[in-house]
Design a protein around this motif. Structure first.
Motif, PDB file in Angstrom:
ATOM      1  N   THR A 162      -1.507 -21.003 -24.076  1.00  0.00           N
ATOM      2  CA  THR A 162      -1.323 -19.636 -24.586  1.00  0.00           C
ATOM      3  C   THR A 162      -2.616 -19.057 -25.148  1.00  0.00           C
ATOM      4  O   THR A 162      -2.669 -17.873 -25.463  1.00  0.00           O
ATOM      5  CB  THR A 162      -0.244 -19.600 -25.678  1.00  0.00           C
ATOM      6  N   ARG A 205       0.154 -16.396 -28.320  1.00  0.00           N
ATOM      7  CA  ARG A 205       1.533 -15.934 -28.126  1.00  0.00           C
ATOM      8  C   ARG A 205       2.016 -16.285 -26.727  1.00  0.00           C
ATOM      9  O   ARG A 205       1.277 -16.172 -25.753  1.00  0.00           O
ATOM     10  CB  ARG A 205       1.627 -14.427 -28.341  1.00  0.00           C
ATOM     11  N   ALA A 206       3.268 -16.679 -26.639  1.00  0.00           N
ATOM     12  CA  ALA A 206       3.824 -17.059 -25.337  1.00  0.00           C
ATOM     13  C   ALA A 206       3.981 -15.850 -24.425  1.00  0.00           C
ATOM     14  O   ALA A 206       3.711 -15.916 -23.221  1.00  0.00           O
ATOM     15  CB  ALA A 206       5.172 -17.752 -25.524  1.00  0.00           C
ATOM     16  N   LEU A 259       4.571 -17.556 -18.538  1.00  0.00           N
ATOM     17  CA  LEU A 259       4.675 -18.896 -19.093  1.00  0.00           C
ATOM     18  C   LEU A 259       5.973 -19.568 -18.677  1.00  0.00           C
ATOM     19  O   LEU A 259       6.030 -20.793 -18.536  1.00  0.00           O
ATOM     20  CB  LEU A 259       4.562 -18.855 -20.612  1.00  0.00           C
ATOM     21  N   GLN A 263       6.084 -23.215 -17.169  1.00  0.00           N
ATOM     22  CA  GLN A 263       6.914 -24.259 -17.757  1.00  0.00           C
ATOM     23  C   GLN A 263       7.872 -24.857 -16.733  1.00  0.00           C
ATOM     24  O   GLN A 263       8.135 -26.058 -16.736  1.00  0.00           O
ATOM     25  CB  GLN A 263       7.717 -23.686 -18.939  1.00  0.00           C
ATOM     26  N   ARG A 420      11.353 -24.349 -27.939  1.00  0.00           N
ATOM     27  CA  ARG A 420      10.593 -23.142 -27.646  1.00  0.00           C
ATOM     28  C   ARG A 420       9.415 -22.934 -28.589  1.00  0.00           C
ATOM     29  O   ARG A 420       8.416 -22.354 -28.217  1.00  0.00           O
ATOM     30  CB  ARG A 420      11.524 -21.924 -27.681  1.00  0.00           C
ATOM     31  N   SER A 424       5.245 -23.150 -26.037  1.00  0.00           N
ATOM     32  CA  SER A 424       4.320 -22.096 -25.660  1.00  0.00           C
ATOM     33  C   SER A 424       2.905 -22.587 -25.520  1.00  0.00           C
ATOM     34  O   SER A 424       2.094 -21.996 -24.807  1.00  0.00           O
ATOM     35  CB  SER A 424       4.373 -20.967 -26.698  1.00  0.00           C
TER      36      SER A 424
END
Length: 429
Positions: A162, A205-206, A259, A263, A420, A424
């Motif tokens: 991130t 930030r994600a 992202l 993931q 979560r 990130s």
């Protein structure tokens, strides 16, 4: 092995073995193709005068294997039926990948570039899940044969994805991408690459990271060099993006939600990676057991010595435990997909599988070298090659420290059920 898996999977493994024995192993013996697997393997595969890239004849041999596997109906097992596959399950892929790695080195399941008679298509699965109808039509079939480069990692950012510095700025109906990517695997052969760039939001930030499908021949896209690694040949490029322009239609998934794409890629690959490491570990254990029974020193076999017995017992026990965890976790993933659940609900278990299996493969290969003595250290036996390949798995798809961090998040309540709050920053290498 077969007693703990469904009958249809056991039958598939038997059919795979027949296919390998009748079509792939004979090919391995033709025209000195065995040079790619005996003590000459690294030199036969690597063009040291061409940046350490794979030799064309090696890649063509792998392509022929994939063609034969596709014609026999095995290659696309994991793909959905609309992509010509069999809709294979996560459990099925885990069992198959373990089985193929357990057979040892060979054309049926190569380690260096993960070519296999049963293909693993993470980029294609991303396209099918996140792509538009037009993107699936344009790239779907091509990704079966060539794959797509995955540009997430950067020189200064791996697992902390991130914080990536590559940026894409909108200019009318286009995006202008600037940045650098490292370890862009397969970039020498891929016609397109998936490039992740920040399009909005603050570093760390994600949200605000977007995935772009970028053609290899786009102006401004350049491979500067290839990183030579512990296991050669290399296809891991260092890429610079200088004012690379792509249209809106190049975005894979939603803008700012790249992202989630990343993931999905690393998460689903982790369980399959673990299965391969498990199979390789069991191969090393089994070979060591056979050798220990045969090798006589000071008038008795190595198998009768506790200094040989105990390490093998530890490894064999660990393999049994990891096998149970891998298969139960894969089955849970299948159950979640069946009810439309979030696969991240079992991300802690996937991480357990991954870091333990990858470490096990290295430990088993190292022990096999020790038990085989001087020959174990030589390149005339496969253990050094297995170690060098599986050692990278302890870094790629999230280093083992990242896997443990994710598990801690679930165990100690630092994250929600899907991890979560930590995920990130844990998408890359």
């Amino acid at each position: 092995m077969h007693a703990t898996i469904p009958t249809d999977l056991a039958e598939l493994l038997a059919a795979l073995d027949v296919f390998i024995d009748t079509q792939i192993t004979p090919l391995e013996q033709e025209a000195d193709n065995i040079r790619f697997f005996d003590h000459r393997r690294e030199w036969a595969r690597t063009d040291f005068e061409r940046d350490g890239l794979p030799r064309p004849e090696w890649e063509e041999l792998l392509a022929e294997v994939r063609r034969r596997a596709d014609a026999a109906g095995f290659l696309r097992y994991s793909l959905p039926k609309e992509a010509g596959g069999a809709g294979g399950t996560n459990l099925g892929m885990a069992v198959i990948r373990e089985h193929l790695a357990h057979r040892g080195l060979g054309l049926h399941n190569d380690l260096q570039n993960e070519s296999s008679v049963v293909g693993n298509f993470p980029s294609l699965m991303l396209l099918l899940r996140f792509g538009t109808k037009e993107q699936r039509a344009e790239f779907g079939e091509a990704l079966v044969h060539t794959g797509m480069g995955f540009g997430l990692t950067e020189p200064d950012h791996g697992s902390d994805a991130t914080w990536m510095e590559t940026q894409a700025v909108r200019d009318g109906s286009e995006w202008v991408i600037n940045g650098r990517k490292r370890w862009l695997t397969g970039v020498h052969a891929a016609t397109h690459n998936l490039i992740f760039a920040r399009t909005s939001g603050k570093p760390g930030r994600a949200r605000g990271i977007t995935a772009f499908i970028v053609p290899r021949d786009t102006p401004g896209f350049g491979v500067e060099h290839y990183w030579w690694t512990l296991n050669m040949p290399t296809d891991h490029g260092e890429v610079a993006l200088r004012d690379v322009r792509v249209p809106d239609s190049a975005i894979l998934g939603a803008e700012g939600e790249g992202l989630a794409v990343a993931q999905t890629f690393v998460h689903e690959n982790r369980i399959r990676q673990a299965a391969s490491s498990l199979g390789a570990a069991q191969y090393c254990i089994d070979r060591s057991v056979s050798y220990a029974r045969e090798r006589i020193t000071f008038g008795t076999s190595l198998a009768e010595r506790q200094s040989v017995q105990w390490p093998l017992v530890e490894l064999h026990t660990e393999a049994a435990l990891v096998r149970s965890l891998v298969r139960s976790t894969a089955a849970e993933l299948d159950a979640l997909e069946h009810v439309g659940g979030d696969h991240m609900e079992v991300s802690d278990k996937v991480s357990m599988c991954n870091y333990r299996a990858n470490r096990l493969a290295c430990e088993a290969a190292d022990r096999a070298m020790q038990i085989h003595g001087g020959m174990g250290y030589s390149r005339h036996l496969p253990f050094e090659h297995i170690y060098r390949h599986h050692r990278r798995y302890r870094i790629t798809e999230g280093a083992e420290e990242i896997q443990m961090r994710r598990i801690a998040g679930h165990l100690l309540g630092f994250s929600g059920h899907a991890g979560r709050s930590t995920s990130s920053a844990e998408a890359g290498r």
